[in-house]
Design a protein around this motif. Structure first.
Motif, short mmCIF file in Angstrom:
data_model
loop_
_atom_site.label_atom_id
_atom_site.label_comp_id
_atom_site.label_asym_id
_atom_site.label_seq_id
_atom_site.Cartn_x
_atom_site.Cartn_y
_atom_site.Cartn_z
N ALA A 143 -55.74 -17.84 27.11
CA ALA A 143 -56.72 -16.81 27.53
C ALA A 143 -56.01 -15.64 28.21
O ALA A 143 -56.38 -14.47 27.99
N LEU A 144 -55.01 -15.93 29.03
CA LEU A 144 -54.26 -14.85 29.69
C LEU A 144 -53.47 -14.03 28.68
O LEU A 144 -53.46 -12.80 28.74
N LYS A 147 -55.15 -11.37 26.64
CA LYS A 147 -55.36 -10.07 27.31
C LYS A 147 -54.10 -9.21 27.28
O LYS A 147 -54.10 -8.09 27.79
N LEU A 148 -53.02 -9.71 26.70
CA LEU A 148 -51.76 -8.97 26.61
C LEU A 148 -51.34 -8.86 25.15
O LEU A 148 -50.38 -9.49 24.70
#
Length: 182
Positions: A143-144, A147-148
């Motif tokens: 999930a992190l 975002k990248l």
């Protein structure tokens, strides 16, 4: 109906004994499993003590069958077997000096992160690495990273690339920017 100590039991008594066994043994088995799974996976057990891994697999099947459709005596017998089995496996892993493999540890700039899918490992990680360690699951890592997108793009193209530094900037970069392509 099954006889117990020479006396017939009613259906209500049999059901009551099964209900009691189902209240007692699953929490005990879960506690025994969590004590093992806080440190090791079954794959590690299979590498260190394949015979114990096979025996634990068999005991797990017997216990699951007892819980699903067994008598109170079967639940008690196989629940106790699970607890003893996990204790034996943990002792074997500890005696062998097997390193914890239920999580991975990384650190950067004073931040320590543990990545694992065994929630049982959270307390172990904090005990071993301190209360400031951050425990995160692989799904949370995904999930992190979602975002990248730039990191995802680089890792897809250069799968062996490692992130060694992250710099933040207020400037927006584009692939067509002559400064970015130098």
């Amino acid at each position: 109906m099954p006889a117990l100590s020479g006396a017939s039991m009613t259906a209500r008594e049999i059901t009551g004994r099964i209900d009691n066994a189902l209240r007692v043994w699953p929490p005990r088995v879960t506690a025994a499993a969590l004590a093992f799974e806080a440190r090791w996976t079954r794959n590690a057990l299979r590498r260190v003590a394949p015979d114990l891994a096979d025996r634990l697999d068999l005991q797990t099947r017997l216990y699951q069958e007892a819980v699903e459709d067994g008598t109170a005596e079967q639940i008690e017998t196989h629940g106790g077997g699970m607890c003893r089995g996990y204790a034996m496996c943990a002792a074997a892993m500890q005696t062998a000096g097997a390193a914890d493999d239920a999580y991975l540890i990384g650190s950067d700039g004073g931040v320590t992160v543990a990545i694992g899918d065994a929630r049982a490992a959270v307390d172990r990680v904090k005990e071993k690495f301190g209360g400031d360690v951050v425990f995160i699951t692989p799904d949370e890592v995904a999930a992190l990273l979602a975002k990248l997108p730039a990191v995802i793009d680089v890792k897809r193209v250069f799968s062996g690339a490692e992130i060694s530094d992250i710099r933040t900037s207020t400037r927006e970069w584009s692939y067509d920017d002559p400064v970015a392509t130098r």
